[in-house]
Structure formats: C-alpha cells, structure tokens
Scaffold this motif. Structure first.
Motif, short mmCIF file in Angstrom:
data_model
loop_
_atom_site.label_atom_id
_atom_site.label_comp_id
_atom_site.label_asym_id
_atom_site.label_seq_id
_atom_site.Cartn_x
_atom_site.Cartn_y
_atom_site.Cartn_z
N SER A 183 0.84 -1.20 0.00
CA SER A 183 0.00 0.00 0.00
C SER A 183 0.87 1.25 0.00
N PRO A 184 0.44 2.31 -0.71
CA PRO A 184 1.23 3.54 -0.76
C PRO A 184 1.61 4.03 0.64
N VAL A 185 2.83 4.57 0.73
CA VAL A 185 3.37 5.00 2.01
C VAL A 185 3.22 6.52 2.14
N GLN A 186 2.63 6.96 3.25
CA GLN A 186 2.50 8.40 3.48
C GLN A 186 3.86 8.96 3.89
N THR A 187 4.37 9.92 3.14
CA THR A 187 5.66 10.56 3.45
C THR A 187 5.46 12.07 3.40
N PRO A 188 6.46 12.85 3.81
CA PRO A 188 6.31 14.31 3.75
C PRO A 188 6.19 14.84 2.32
N VAL A 189 6.56 14.02 1.32
CA VAL A 189 6.46 14.52 -0.06
C VAL A 189 5.23 13.97 -0.77
N GLY A 190 4.42 13.17 -0.10
CA GLY A 190 3.20 12.62 -0.70
C GLY A 190 3.12 11.12 -0.46
N ARG A 191 2.03 10.52 -0.98
CA ARG A 191 1.84 9.07 -0.81
C ARG A 191 2.56 8.35 -1.94
N ILE A 192 3.53 7.54 -1.55
CA ILE A 192 4.41 6.92 -2.55
C ILE A 192 4.07 5.46 -2.78
N GLY A 193 3.88 5.10 -4.05
CA GLY A 193 3.71 3.71 -4.44
C GLY A 193 5.07 3.15 -4.80
N GLN A 220 -5.34 3.34 -7.35
CA GLN A 220 -6.61 2.99 -6.68
C GLN A 220 -6.46 3.08 -5.17
N GLN A 221 -5.28 2.73 -4.70
CA GLN A 221 -5.04 2.73 -3.25
C GLN A 221 -4.60 4.09 -2.74
N GLY A 222 -4.47 5.06 -3.62
CA GLY A 222 -4.20 6.43 -3.18
C GLY A 222 -2.83 6.98 -3.50
N ALA A 223 -2.04 6.30 -4.35
CA ALA A 223 -0.69 6.81 -4.66
C ALA A 223 -0.75 8.15 -5.37
N GLN A 224 0.17 9.04 -4.98
CA GLN A 224 0.34 10.32 -5.67
C GLN A 224 1.68 10.34 -6.41
N ILE A 225 2.58 9.50 -5.96
CA ILE A 225 3.91 9.40 -6.56
C ILE A 225 4.16 7.91 -6.80
N ILE A 226 4.66 7.59 -8.00
CA ILE A 226 5.07 6.20 -8.24
C ILE A 226 6.58 6.25 -8.44
N THR A 227 7.28 5.35 -7.80
CA THR A 227 8.73 5.39 -7.92
C THR A 227 9.27 4.11 -8.55
N TYR A 228 10.17 4.29 -9.54
CA TYR A 228 10.77 3.17 -10.27
C TYR A 228 12.29 3.25 -10.20
N ARG A 263 3.56 6.07 -17.85
CA ARG A 263 3.03 5.74 -16.51
C ARG A 263 2.58 7.01 -15.79
N ALA A 264 3.32 8.10 -15.94
CA ALA A 264 2.93 9.35 -15.26
C ALA A 264 1.63 9.88 -15.83
N ILE A 265 1.49 9.83 -17.15
CA ILE A 265 0.29 10.39 -17.79
C ILE A 265 -0.95 9.56 -17.43
N GLU A 266 -0.83 8.23 -17.52
CA GLU A 266 -2.04 7.43 -17.30
C GLU A 266 -2.42 7.32 -15.82
N THR A 267 -1.43 7.43 -14.93
CA THR A 267 -1.78 7.36 -13.50
C THR A 267 -2.04 8.75 -12.92
N GLN A 268 -1.63 9.78 -13.64
CA GLN A 268 -1.70 11.17 -13.16
C GLN A 268 -0.99 11.29 -11.81
N CYS A 269 0.17 10.66 -11.77
CA CYS A 269 1.05 10.70 -10.60
C CYS A 269 2.37 11.35 -11.00
N TYR A 270 3.13 11.83 -10.00
CA TYR A 270 4.54 12.12 -10.25
C TYR A 270 5.24 10.76 -10.35
N VAL A 271 6.16 10.65 -11.30
CA VAL A 271 6.97 9.45 -11.41
C VAL A 271 8.42 9.83 -11.06
#
Ligand code: AMP
Length: 492
Positions: free
Chosen positions: A194-204, A222-230, A250-258
């Motif tokens: 599950s995405p982790v709440q951090t000071p920079v946002g919820r990270i997947g 779906q679980q609330g990620a705002q940032i996906i990290t690879y 991935r950034a465009i379709e998830t509308q997340c920061y990557v």
C-alpha cells in the motif's frame, strides 16, 4: 484555458544535473540528446504553495565494491539534503552490482544488516526520508540459493517504514545485446505494498522492470498513490529504446509524479546501465533529469498541481470498467487515502465534515449518519455530486459497491449485527431527500423491526419531518463514532 499545455522553445542547456522548473516554465530533456524542450504550462501554479516539496533523485555507477558504493550513497544523500530535498531516492542495486550470480547471492545482507543500518544513520544525520531503491536482501534459509530485490523506505528518524520486493523479474535475451535472467537468483515479490505516506506525498513502491506493467501502477493509484517510484538499473539497449517513453506513459495514465533514480555507465565487463534518472510530473513533462555520470537532480513536487491535473482531466471517472474490468487490489490492500485529505465533502446541498467520514477511495466516501435508523446506519456516497444512479460512470458504480461491501462488513462487525440492508433511494418518489446518489447501509439484528419491511418505511420517513426539536446527533457524537470505525480501514 484548460490544461492543454504547449511546447514552444528549443534550447541547449549543458547542465550536469538540474532542476527544471523555473517560474511558469517547465524544462524537459529529450532522451536522444542533451537538447532541452521548454514547456510552457499555462496551468503551472505560482511558486510557494504549502503543498510544494523538494525531492532528490540520484544516479550512480555501482560496482561489486560495497564500501565504495556506500560512500557514493552517503555523498549523494548529503548533497541532495544540502539542496533542500526532504526525500532522497536511490536506484535499484545501489548496494552493489555483482559480477556473477553467485557473487550477488553471497554478498546479500538481511534487512537488519550493515548496509541498511548505514542508510538509517544517513537518514537521521541528514534529516531526510530515503528510498533505497533496491538492495540485495538475503532470502529465508530454505531458499538460500536466491535473494530478494528489496526496495526500502526509511523515515528521517531512521525507521524502516515499508519494504517492497520487486514483483516482475527481468528475464531477457536479445541475442548479441542483452542477456539477463534475474529469476535465476532472485525470488519474485508476492504482494503490492500500500502507498506510504511521506512528507512529499503518498508513494507507491515499484522497481525497474515493473514499469512495463501498467496494471500494478493503476492498482497503486486505486489505493491512493500520488507518486510512483521506479528505481532502476535499466540496460543500455532497453533504456535507449523505452526508458523515457515508459516513465512518461506511466505518469500520464496514473496522473502521478513518477520518480526514477537510475544506475548509469559500465558496472563490469558484462553490464552497463542507461542512466537518465528523472522525475516526470502528472502531465507527463520531465521536470528534472540527471546528465552523464554520478549525480543528483532536485525536483519540486506540487500536490495541488497534481489535484488540478486530475480534476481537469478526470480519467478515473471515464474508465469503462464495464468493458474491461477493474484493476482491483487484494482486499487487504485497498485505499490508503485518508478521509482528512479534504476538509469537507459535498453531499447534495450539505457539507459533511471530514471527521464524520470513515473511509474514502479515489471515487467514493463513507460517512456516519446524523440520524441513524438503526445503530451503525452509514452512507456511501460517490465523490462526484450527481443526483441519479444512472448518471454514475461504470467506474463509479464499481467503486461505490466495492466500498459498500467493505464498509458494510466493518459496520456489521462493529455493531454485532448478523445481516445488512443496503438501499438506494433513487429519486424523490423513492424517498430520496438529498439530491446526490447515496447508498444506505443498515446493520440488522434479529427482531430489530416488528416486520422486516418496516425498515424501508422508516428509512423513507426518518428524515422527512425534521423540526427544530428533532433529535439529531451532534458533530462530536458523529466524530467519535467515525473515529472508531476508521480503525477498520486505516492502521496507526
Ligand atoms: P435520503 O432521504 O435517502 O436522501 O437520505 C439522506 C440521508 O442523509 C438520511 O439518512 C439523513 O439522516 C442523512 N443526513 C442528512 N444530513 C446529514 C448530515 N449532515 N450528516 C450525515 N448524514 C446526514
């Protein structure tokens, strides 16, 4: 104007590792050259919003020398922290890149070994959160011929707050170019974290080759990620062809920061990595990128901007789950979006304060009732204020019912009920008083009504004759009940 930004100027900026976000101008590097595109975003917000944070994204050239790699990590973390980053991202295999499979397994360490211990100390010393994009973790005794490729999140007090074992293993054979068979010596991860709440946002948390599987990133959203990290160690061949396209897609379709930290250059005679560590914003623009060699780039993440991209182009509402199904995370790993993400929730002409809300997803919320027909009578409501059930999109209908199922189970358990009544009063003739689709959940017990159908009669009438002396629950009473019920969905 809407958020359809335009590309204009072309300019060469010979920088090694830079932050490309200056006032209203976004700069992004093309993958094939050092040329930089300057993207004018007419929807970029003024600087200095409270939701803006800095992240440092690292690029390095690990070898089999663990001590040297650790020193590089410590230097990069200190450098990023010195530039104001609140969280620093390191690439996959930042502990070492072995010269053989045997060496990779032999050098692996447990989670409580020296490598992670040194990283914890670096987090404390520099007062930053860390994403250790991938370290070689010793596998359990019965599988000791293999290891785990583990991504670790450490908070600024040095606590390990999450670990993710890479799920998709890189088994590739392009004759004459790449031959790598990760599954020969790595065990695949068994779950989405599950995405982790951090000071920079919820990270997947994901790793490298996972970028080719959009399903897993959509499950994290779906679980609330705002940032996906690879964090990655992408090979030269595949990197040149696909790295930037995959990250931007991935950034465009998830509308997340990557955020993608990377290995670069030659690690040993058999292995080289592509580099180009970068950060992509939710609109798909590259907002920071490392150039050649070891270094760090710093990017500004703006969660208000992310919300704006999502609300101006609400792809989450447009999903045709009726045609191709829904990416569904397993039961234990559903939404981590905290109800307090919004101060209040629209419910027809009313506002529901967030402390009444017990659970929320990307598309729905559940709240306690101001005048329950039975104890535990709650409402599940789509976030988008729409009057009729038929106005909901397939994605909203799916989400509403999945949320109802989850919330229904929790209230049934909490109030010691044995059955539930679920009802939608769709339109005024059906008893609807608030013109915003909602689903009533009423936990039921034996003998709670004289006749079973009396429940529907009471549901229709309980809120139709409110007068100044009608007994409604206070905000404090509702908040107290909601706090108890939240424990079924959110830990800590
Ligand atoms: P309906 O009559 O089907 O439109 O249901 C409206 C529901 O909203 C009723 O069960 C009310 O008790 C409930 N309700 C109205 N105002 C609030 C409020 N401020 N907070 C929580 N529930 C409310």
């Amino acid at each position: 104007m809407t958020i359809f930004g335009h590309l204009h100027l072309l300019r060469v900026i010979p920088l090694r590792a830079v932050t490309f976000c200056i006032n209203n101008t976004m700069l992004s590097a093309s993958s094939s050259s050092a040329n930089l595109l300057i993207t004018h975003h007419n929807h970029t917000k003024a600087i200095d919003s409270s939701k803006k944070v800095l992240v440092g994204v690292c690029q390095m050239n690990a070898t089999s020398n663990k001590a040297d790699n650790l020193q590089t990590i410590l230097d990069l973390v200190a450098s990023a922290a010195g530039r104001g980053a609140q969280m620093v991202f390191l690439p996959e295999a930042c502990d070492y890149i072995g010269e053989s499979k045997n060496q990779s397994v032999e050098c692996s360490e447990p989670l409580d070994g020296n490598f992670i211990h040194q990283c914890q100390k670096a987090a404390i010393r520099n007062k930053v959160w860390l994403s250790i994009g991938g370290f070689h973790q010793k596998a359990p005794e019965q599988e000791k011929s293999k290891l785990l490729n583990t991504h670790v999140i450490i908070d600024l007090d040095g606590n390990v707050v999450a670990t993710y074992d890479k799920a998709h293993l890189f088994d590739l054979d392009i004759p004459g170019k790449v031959h790598l068979c990760e599954s020969d010596y790595v065990l695949p991860g068994k779950k989405i974290v599950s995405p982790v709440q951090t000071p920079v946002g919820r990270i997947g948390l994901l790793t490298c080759y996972d970028v080719r599987f959009p399903e897993i990133s959509l499950a994290l959203v779906q679980q609330g990620a705002q940032i996906i990290t690879y964090p990655s160690a992408f090979t030269q061949t595949t990197g040149m062809a696909h790295w930037e396209s995959l990250l931007r897609a991935r950034a465009i379709e998830t509308q997340c920061y990557v955020v993608a930290a990377a290995q670069t250059g030659k690690h040993n005679p058999k292995r080289s990595s592509y580099g180009h560590a970068m950060v992509v914003d939710p609109w798909g623009a590259i907002i920071a990128q490392c150039s050649e060699g070891t270094g760090v780039c710093v990017a500004e993440l703006d969660l208000e901007y992310l919300e704006r991209v999502r609300s101006e182009m609400p792809v989450r509402l447009h999903r045709r789950t009726d045609l191709y199904g829904r990416i569904a995370a397993p039961e234990s790993q559903i939404s981590t979006i905290p109800p307090d993400d919004c101060h209040s929730y629209q419910f027809g002409h009313l506002k529901i304060t967030s402390n009444q809300v017990i659970y929320r997803t990307l598309l729905s919320f559940a709240a306690v009732n101001i005048k329950p027909v039975v104890p535990g009578h709650v409402l599940v409501v789509p976030l988008r204020a729409t009057a009729q059930f038929s106005d909901l999109s397939p994605a909203e209908v799916t989400d509403l019912f999945l949320t109802a199922q989850r919330v229904g189970d929790a209230v049934k358990k909490h109030f010691g009920a044995t059955s539930s009544t679920l009802a939608i009063q769709d339109g005024p003739e059906a008893g609807q008083t608030v013109k915003h689709v909602h689903l009533h959940i009423l936990p039921r017990k034996q003998g709670d009504f004289k006749e079973n159908d009396d429940v529907y009669q009471q549901l229709e009438s309980h809120d139709q004759d409110w007068t100044p002396i009608t007994k409604l629950r206070t905000q404090e009473e509702m908040a107290e009940e909601a706090a108890h019920l939240r424990q079924y969905f959110y830990h800590s």
